[in-house]
Scaffold this active site. Structure first.
Site, PDB file in Angstrom:
ATOM      1  N   GLU A  61       0.834  -1.216   0.000  1.00  0.00           N
ATOM      2  CA  GLU A  61       0.000   0.000   0.000  1.00  0.00           C
ATOM      3  C   GLU A  61       0.867   1.264   0.000  1.00  0.00           C
ATOM      4  OE1 GLU A  61      -2.916  -0.472  -0.734  1.00  0.00           O
ATOM      5  OE2 GLU A  61      -3.698  -2.277   0.234  1.00  0.00           O
ATOM      6  N   HIS A  90      -2.871   2.239   8.209  1.00  0.00           N
ATOM      7  CA  HIS A  90      -3.934   1.425   7.605  1.00  0.00           C
ATOM      8  C   HIS A  90      -4.175   0.217   8.491  1.00  0.00           C
ATOM      9  CE1 HIS A  90      -6.280  -0.980   4.911  1.00  0.00           C
ATOM     10  NE2 HIS A  90      -5.311  -1.840   4.657  1.00  0.00           N
ATOM     11  N   HIS A 117      -7.199  -3.025   9.661  1.00  0.00           N
ATOM     12  CA  HIS A 117      -8.409  -3.779   9.312  1.00  0.00           C
ATOM     13  C   HIS A 117      -9.340  -3.809  10.533  1.00  0.00           C
ATOM     14  CE1 HIS A 117      -6.166  -6.147   5.884  1.00  0.00           C
ATOM     15  NE2 HIS A 117      -6.212  -4.841   5.679  1.00  0.00           N
ATOM     16  N   GLU A 121     -17.929  12.266  22.403  1.00  0.00           N
ATOM     17  CA  GLU A 121     -16.584  12.778  22.090  1.00  0.00           C
ATOM     18  C   GLU A 121     -16.284  12.780  20.591  1.00  0.00           C
ATOM     19  OE1 GLU A 121     -14.239   8.552  22.814  1.00  0.00           O
ATOM     20  OE2 GLU A 121     -13.140  10.426  23.000  1.00  0.00           O
ATOM     21  N   HIS A 137     -12.892  -3.628   3.646  1.00  0.00           N
ATOM     22  CA  HIS A 137     -11.444  -3.823   3.761  1.00  0.00           C
ATOM     23  C   HIS A 137     -10.864  -3.248   5.065  1.00  0.00           C
ATOM     24  CE1 HIS A 137      -7.298  -3.823   1.608  1.00  0.00           C
ATOM     25  NE2 HIS A 137      -7.124  -3.680   2.904  1.00  0.00           N
TER      26      HIS A 137
HETATM   27  P1  13P Z   1       1.012  -5.483   3.066  1.00  0.00           P
HETATM   28  O1  13P Z   1       1.380  -6.750   3.809  1.00  0.00           O
HETATM   29  O2  13P Z   1       1.610  -5.439   1.690  1.00  0.00           O
HETATM   30  O3  13P Z   1       1.316  -4.260   3.890  1.00  0.00           O
HETATM   31  O4  13P Z   1      -0.558  -5.515   2.822  1.00  0.00           O
HETATM   32  C1  13P Z   1      -1.451  -5.655   3.879  1.00  0.00           C
HETATM   33  C2  13P Z   1      -2.751  -4.971   3.623  1.00  0.00           C
HETATM   34  O5  13P Z   1      -3.478  -4.689   4.544  1.00  0.00           O
HETATM   35  C3  13P Z   1      -3.136  -4.648   2.224  1.00  0.00           C
HETATM   36  O6  13P Z   1      -4.236  -3.788   2.185  1.00  0.00           O
HETATM   37 ZN    ZN Z   2      -5.410  -3.841   4.058  1.00  0.00          ZN
END
Ligand code: 13P
Ligand code: ZN
Length: 274
Positions: A115, A139, A141, A169, A210
């Site tokens: 990413e 980033h 999940h 908040e 995602h």
């Molecule tokens: P990477 O392992 O390449 O960082 O990818 C993980 C991910 O969350 C892709 O969206």
């Molecule tokens: Zn991801």
């Protein structure tokens, strides 16, 4: 100072561990990058061993010559704090912002996160709109945020308003709201362009089905931001699981009173009548 002992590396590692402990980083899920201050890069120059230049896959002229700490592609957050030299890399960008090279880390091989285009395009926008203050792009999940992308319309206004309503908040922590990217193939330039457009306005962008991206000035603020958003998503998931009917909630005029007392600006487009 040994690079893994520096304050900025320690902040990076602590954040990766915090994210792992939240359950946001199954397997290699998620990635983290940090834009170094010039003096931070200078302080570890003696430990840099530059590798070959590689294309970033997009162009970030606003970041030419800068250094970034990044998690490795396919590396597990679970291992980042325990073994940074194998799971993290320090990158240098060329002057044009077209290529990067690894100058430290990934001792057992590998590449920076897949990413990287999204991270760097977000950094470029945030550096500009924050006057250089934002340095962290994250980033993750986040389970409840992802769940919501199956039941709420993929609309910035709806996500922002519903998340704001779940905890008093929230409008104070993310007064600009959150943006939503529809489902797209991850890892490339297109999703990076879509996400960085949202970063012009928001500090959080949700990727449908995602995860989420967050931007901030420090590791604490960036982690705290996503933690707050995800907690709010968890409450909303519980409310929806209890049938979804709200007997009472925070009303538009109450948000306006909150904004006045807490000195934040809440865009009127989120305070629509339902
Ligand atoms: P990477 O392992 O390449 O960082 O990818 C993980 C991910 O969350 C892709 O969206
Ligand atoms: Zn991801």
């Amino acid at each position: 100072m040994e690079i893994t002992k520096t304050e900025w590396m320690q902040g990076f590692l602590r954040m990766a561990q915090d994210g792992w402990e939240q359950g946001w980083h199954e397997r290699n899920g998620g990635n983290l990058t940090y834009r170094l201050r010039p003096e931070e890069a200078e302080s570890v120059r003696d430990q840099m061993t530059p590798g070959p230049w590689q294309p970033i896959g997009t162009s970030v002229p606003g970041l030419g010559g800068e250094y970034f700490l990044a998690t490795g592609s396919g590396k597990f957050f679970r291992h980042v704090a325990r073994c940074p030299e194998e799971n993290v890399c320090l990158l240098e960008l060329d002057k044009a912002g077209e290529n990067y090279r690894i100058v430290w880390g990934l001792t057992k091989g590998g590449k920076p996160t897949s990413e990287l285009p999204s991270h760097l395009m977000n950094h470029e926008v945030k550096k500009r709109v924050s006057g250089g203050r934002h340095r962290v792009i994250y980033h993750a999940h986040c389970t409840n945020l992802i769940a919501l992308t199956f039941v709420l319309p993929l609309d910035d206004k709806v996500f922002t308003r519903e998340l704001w309503e779940m905890a008093t908040e929230c409008p104070v922590v993310f007064p600009d709201g959150v943006g939503v990217v529809p489902w797209m193939v991850p890892g490339g330039r297109d999703i990076a362009v879509a996400t960085s457009r949202l970063m012009e306005t928001y500090d959080v962008a949700i990727w449908a089905h995602h995860g989420a991206f967050a931007s901030g000035e420090t590791f604490d603020l960036t982690f705290g931001l996503l933690h707050t958003v995800e907690k709010s998503a968890e409450i909303l998931c519980k409310v929806l699981s209890m049938g979804g009917h709200k007997r009472q909630t925070i009303q538009p005029d109450e948000f306006r009173s909150l904004a006045r007392d807490f000195g934040v600006q809440l865009p009127e487009r989120f305070l629509y009548e339902k």
